[in-house]
Design an enzyme around this catalytic site. Structure first.
Site, PDB file in Angstrom:
ATOM      1  N   PHE A  25       0.835  -1.202   0.000  1.00 13.37           N
ATOM      2  CA  PHE A  25       0.000   0.000   0.000  1.00 13.37           C
ATOM      3  C   PHE A  25       0.869   1.252   0.000  1.00 13.37           C
ATOM      4  O   PHE A  25       1.737   1.412   0.850  1.00 13.37           O
ATOM      5  CB  PHE A  25      -0.879  -0.042   1.256  1.00 13.37           C
ATOM      6  CG  PHE A  25      -1.853   1.092   1.404  1.00 13.37           C
ATOM      7  CD1 PHE A  25      -2.956   1.182   0.571  1.00 13.37           C
ATOM      8  CD2 PHE A  25      -1.685   2.046   2.388  1.00 13.37           C
ATOM      9  CE1 PHE A  25      -3.882   2.203   0.720  1.00 13.37           C
ATOM     10  CE2 PHE A  25      -2.597   3.075   2.560  1.00 13.37           C
ATOM     11  CZ  PHE A  25      -3.693   3.156   1.718  1.00 13.37           C
ATOM     12  N   SER A  93       3.312  -6.968   2.706  1.00 18.52           N
ATOM     13  CA  SER A  93       2.382  -6.061   3.383  1.00 18.52           C
ATOM     14  C   SER A  93       0.971  -6.191   2.817  1.00 18.52           C
ATOM     15  O   SER A  93       0.402  -7.274   2.824  1.00 18.52           O
ATOM     16  CB  SER A  93       2.913  -4.624   3.279  1.00 18.52           C
ATOM     17  OG  SER A  93       2.212  -3.760   4.142  1.00 18.52           O
ATOM     18  N   MET A  94       0.379  -5.108   2.261  1.00 17.00           N
ATOM     19  CA  MET A  94      -0.923  -5.245   1.609  1.00 17.00           C
ATOM     20  C   MET A  94      -0.832  -6.242   0.472  1.00 17.00           C
ATOM     21  O   MET A  94      -1.818  -6.932   0.153  1.00 17.00           O
ATOM     22  CB  MET A  94      -1.418  -3.900   1.089  1.00 17.00           C
ATOM     23  CG  MET A  94      -2.772  -4.011   0.366  1.00 17.00           C
ATOM     24  SD  MET A  94      -3.304  -2.510  -0.479  1.00 17.00           S
ATOM     25  CE  MET A  94      -2.247  -2.550  -1.940  1.00 17.00           C
ATOM     26  N   ASP A 194       8.583  -4.331  13.438  1.00 14.58           N
ATOM     27  CA  ASP A 194       7.899  -3.793  12.266  1.00 14.58           C
ATOM     28  C   ASP A 194       7.073  -2.602  12.740  1.00 14.58           C
ATOM     29  O   ASP A 194       6.185  -2.757  13.573  1.00 14.58           O
ATOM     30  CB  ASP A 194       7.012  -4.874  11.642  1.00 14.58           C
ATOM     31  CG  ASP A 194       6.350  -4.449  10.340  1.00 14.58           C
ATOM     32  OD1 ASP A 194       6.058  -3.251  10.182  1.00 14.58           O
ATOM     33  OD2 ASP A 194       6.114  -5.330   9.491  1.00 14.58           O
ATOM     34  N   HIS A 224       9.838  -3.298   8.370  1.00 16.38           N
ATOM     35  CA  HIS A 224       8.693  -3.697   7.556  1.00 16.38           C
ATOM     36  C   HIS A 224       9.063  -4.078   6.117  1.00 16.38           C
ATOM     37  O   HIS A 224       8.661  -5.127   5.623  1.00 16.38           O
ATOM     38  CB  HIS A 224       7.653  -2.575   7.538  1.00 16.38           C
ATOM     39  CG  HIS A 224       6.416  -2.927   6.777  1.00 16.38           C
ATOM     40  ND1 HIS A 224       5.594  -3.979   7.134  1.00 16.38           N
ATOM     41  CD2 HIS A 224       5.869  -2.397   5.643  1.00 16.38           C
ATOM     42  CE1 HIS A 224       4.583  -4.063   6.272  1.00 16.38           C
ATOM     43  NE2 HIS A 224       4.739  -3.130   5.359  1.00 16.38           N
TER      44      HIS A 224
END
Length: 271
Positions: A25, A93-94, A194, A224
């Site tokens: 994202f 992530s996303m 993270d 992250h």
């Protein structure tokens, strides 16, 4: 609107084993480009698309939602499925959430999935304010470049459009409900430190998927965006070994940067 330098999509025509990579994202393919290039060098067919509204300016992202982002990776997956004998999906992530939804929807057509610091929820009290706040405030501070390694930066927006953030929150709810439909072999790698996605998201995903072949690896030295961080080499090697185990004969012998043993690896049932 021109694409930011480094944000261009990446594609490589290799053998009959394909990998689709999904970025995060407000990020772009730059965060996964080294991973994609390593897979391509091993002889795999690779697709790393640029999600709609990403890689240009945040104002463009304000006009998109999760349906647009998912439609793009779904389209790329279908192209790979036509060209390749076996297909895997990787995500950060996303992009991990996108990967999980593709797995839930496409079933056995996907041979396995690899997710790095996968996101499952928009956390904090601000998440509950999004439905109203997005009509009053256009953006909040960005989440890009959470990287421990000095001198490395992620190409991403410095602002988060709140309309897009609201759509992301809705998407996470959709994916969470579909996690029991995920049955494929899964490699999940996550960072204890993270600052964008807490470890609770990985724990939630591990507890809800129906996969029985699940490997969890901790990325102790990275934040992250681990694909650009100290543990990037391990991600590249472990993910290729995962593909090779499930679909032997993918081509390309492992290089010098072998992952450091199995001490941090735990195998768990997805429940």
């Amino acid at each position: 609107m021109p694409v930011l330098p480094g944000a261009e999509p990446f594609r490589h025509e290799g053998g009959d084993i394909g990998v689709l990579l999904c970025h995060g994202f407000t990020g772009c393919p730059q965060s996964l480009r080294p991973w994609a290039e390593r897979l391509a060098a091993r002889g795999l067919t690779v697709s790393l698309p640029l999600l709609p509204g990403h890689g240009t300016r945040w104002e463009d992202m304000q006009l998109t939602g999760w349906q647009d982002w998912y439609a793009e990776v779904d389209r790329e997956l279908r192209i790979l499925l036509e060209r390749c004998r076996r297909v895997f999906v990787f995500g950060l992530s996303m992009g991990g959430a996108l990967t999980l939804r593709l797995a839930a929807k496409h079933g056995d057509a996907i041979s396995g999935i690899v997710v790095v610091n996968p996101a499952n929820k928009v956390h904090g009290l601000s998440a509950y304010a999004l439905p109203v706040a997005r009509h009053l405030v256009r953006t909040t501070k960005g989440v890009a470049s959470d990287i421990a390694k000095e001198g490395v930066a992620e190409v991403g927006y410095d602002r988060v459009p709140l309309h897009a953030a609201h759509s992301l929150r809705q998407f996470f709810r959709v994916v969470d409900a579909e996690l029991p439909q995920v049955t494929q072999p899964m490699l999940l790698l996550h960072s204890p430190q993270d600052h964008v996605v807490p470890p609770a998201d990985s724990a939630r995903i591990l507890s809800r998927v129906s996969s029985t072949d699940v490997t969890e690896i901790l990325l102790e030295r990275s934040y992250h965006v681990a694909t650009l961080d100290h543990d990037a080499e391990r991600i590249f090697e472990e993910s290729h070994a995962f593909v090779e185990r499930i679909a032997p004969g993918t081509g390309g012998a492992p290089g010098a940067g072998e992952p450091g043993g199995g001490m941090e690896k735990e195998t768990a049932s997805g429940g």
